[in-house]
Motif scaffolding. Sequence first.
Motif, PDB file in Angstrom:
ATOM      1  N   ILE A 216       0.831  -1.209   0.000  1.00 62.56           N
ATOM      2  CA  ILE A 216       0.000   0.000   0.000  1.00 62.56           C
ATOM      3  C   ILE A 216       0.866   1.261   0.000  1.00 62.56           C
ATOM      4  O   ILE A 216       0.624   2.210  -0.760  1.00 62.56           O
ATOM      5  N   LEU A 396      -4.109  -2.586  -5.297  1.00 58.31           N
ATOM      6  CA  LEU A 396      -4.847  -2.331  -4.063  1.00 58.31           C
ATOM      7  C   LEU A 396      -5.936  -3.386  -3.844  1.00 58.31           C
ATOM      8  O   LEU A 396      -6.127  -3.871  -2.728  1.00 58.31           O
ATOM      9  N   ILE A 397      -6.652  -3.746  -4.909  1.00 52.52           N
ATOM     10  CA  ILE A 397      -7.700  -4.769  -4.800  1.00 52.52           C
ATOM     11  C   ILE A 397      -7.087  -6.100  -4.383  1.00 52.52           C
ATOM     12  O   ILE A 397      -7.598  -6.805  -3.499  1.00 52.52           O
ATOM     13  N   CYS A 399      -4.320  -6.577  -2.752  1.00 54.38           N
ATOM     14  CA  CYS A 399      -3.867  -6.468  -1.362  1.00 54.38           C
ATOM     15  C   CYS A 399      -5.035  -6.691  -0.400  1.00 54.38           C
ATOM     16  O   CYS A 399      -4.894  -7.409   0.602  1.00 54.38           O
ATOM     17  N   CYS A 400      -6.179  -6.071  -0.682  1.00 54.74           N
ATOM     18  CA  CYS A 400      -7.339  -6.200   0.197  1.00 54.74           C
ATOM     19  C   CYS A 400      -7.828  -7.648   0.256  1.00 54.74           C
ATOM     20  O   CYS A 400      -8.151  -8.169   1.326  1.00 54.74           O
ATOM     21  N   TYR A 404      -7.611  -9.977   3.726  1.00 53.14           N
ATOM     22  CA  TYR A 404      -8.817 -10.611   4.282  1.00 53.14           C
ATOM     23  C   TYR A 404      -8.677 -12.130   4.330  1.00 53.14           C
ATOM     24  O   TYR A 404      -9.136 -12.783   5.271  1.00 53.14           O
ATOM     25  N   SER A 410     -12.138  -8.855   8.659  1.00 55.50           N
ATOM     26  CA  SER A 410     -12.159  -7.508   8.086  1.00 55.50           C
ATOM     27  C   SER A 410     -11.206  -6.583   8.833  1.00 55.50           C
ATOM     28  O   SER A 410     -10.723  -5.598   8.268  1.00 55.50           O
ATOM     29  N   THR A 413      -7.912  -6.279   7.089  1.00 62.76           N
ATOM     30  CA  THR A 413      -7.930  -5.359   5.948  1.00 62.76           C
ATOM     31  C   THR A 413      -7.788  -3.918   6.413  1.00 62.76           C
ATOM     32  O   THR A 413      -7.055  -3.123   5.814  1.00 62.76           O
ATOM     33  N   GLY A 417      -4.579  -1.272   5.719  1.00 61.81           N
ATOM     34  CA  GLY A 417      -4.688   0.110   5.258  1.00 61.81           C
ATOM     35  C   GLY A 417      -4.017   1.081   6.213  1.00 61.81           C
ATOM     36  O   GLY A 417      -3.341   2.027   5.785  1.00 61.81           O
TER      37      GLY A 417
END
Length: 499
Positions: A216, A396-397, A399-400, A404, A410, A413, A417
């Motif tokens: 990130i 980024l997607i 990584c998320c 998770y 959650s 996640t 960030g």
Amino acid sequence: MDFIANLALGFSLAASPENLLLCMVGVMVGTMVGVLPGIGPVASIAILLPVTFGLPPVGALIMLAGIYYGAQYGGSTTSILVNIPGEASSVVTTLDGFQMAQQGRAGPALAIAAIGSFIAGTAGTLLVALLGEPLTNVALMFGAPEFFSLMLVGLILAIVLASGSVLKAIAMIFVGLLLSTIGADLQTGVPRLSFGLMELSEGVSFVVIAMGMFGIAEVLRNIQSPEQRGIVRGKVSNLMPTREDLRQSAGAIGRGTVIGSILGVLPGGGAVMSSFAAYTFEKRISRDPSRFGKGAIEGVAAPESANNAAAQTAFIPLLTLGIPGNAVMALFLGAMTMQGIVPGPQVMMIQPGLVWAVIVSMWIGNVMLVILNLPLIGIWVSMLRVPYRLLFPAILIFCCIGAYAVNNSSLDTILMGLFGLIGYWLIRHDFEPAPLILALVLGPLLEENLRRAVIISNGDPTIFLTRPLSAVLLVVAVLLLAVSILPSIRKRRQQVFAE
């Protein structure tokens, strides 16, 4: 005979269809990572760690290793063709590689980079194989006090060799050690720094912090920089170097391999240091130093050989002592822990197949890199046309999803960030995240060996001084730290990193 038997064991595992496929995937992804500016091997390995959870330990480590040295290899492509290093260890290759491309000699430059990388990678792999078992046998004589002192030396070396302020590097070490204490106490099971959250009872996942700090944060750092990539047009032809090119490069490849093999073992990013050291050495011994920076082929051969040799020998302290030498090796250590592998010298004794399969896969991967990458130069050049604005949202997607998937939480996640923002702030204020990651990985091992040593001595802290090897390591750690903060040494150190 043991050496031959170990290599045979490694080949029997590494040459299985599944592991060959994983090795190929690793080197291809690594090359792509090296080609695309703005995504280094540290960020890519951090992002891809969750993918390896479903793989067997041998295959997971083979793929991650392929990504690492594939990135060293792929970084030369953009350095030579568009004067933009794909990752840090390829920075110096731009000086002469791009000049050769402007002179219409991009083909020989890319070919020499490939040849030098293969020779150096093969030599580095052989060195890992030769030194692995003897160093492991030495390490088996270590007790808890010696391991504590050795890890302390590793952290001090990370401070000494980190670019920028020594105080900031020390601060990063302490923050990493503090983060490593989150969760249940190792002996009593009492929660520490968990703030009553059940999700933190086992600590913050190493993968979450790594993905935030490197994935990130790297995206945020690159977004603020203007995109400066020229579109590469035309085909790269005449890949075969001339006999004169080979003659001029032979010595540079050999010397770069030696320098990289030595510096790669040192903590603190040996691949970056070795490429600069090899280039500087070649320039100083050249009969005509003015050629450098104007298309000297030795200026491509030496650094590319050095950074690939260093990429291989960086595995020596990890596989023999369980001590990561840089941020990438810290990620490897985290991956081993996630796979249920207890890092340290016992691994080579308890799971020799795993260690030797990884070592052999390095050589197989280097062969794949030579065979696959030169014919695929056109594809790598086309990838340079992918705009950052399309690339970074996809990262980024990914990584998320990866964060998770670690614990299906959650909170992970959100924490990723948060650590991404922290990592971005650290980069903006010249704090280097690598020492933090090293301390985060070594923290539990450091604490465990400290407690074991104190229990063995019935609470007597002098055990670290009465054990000769432990005392020597502690003296080395103190001297290194003292030397690094001396005004004259600090000034010279800053000049070296500035250069």
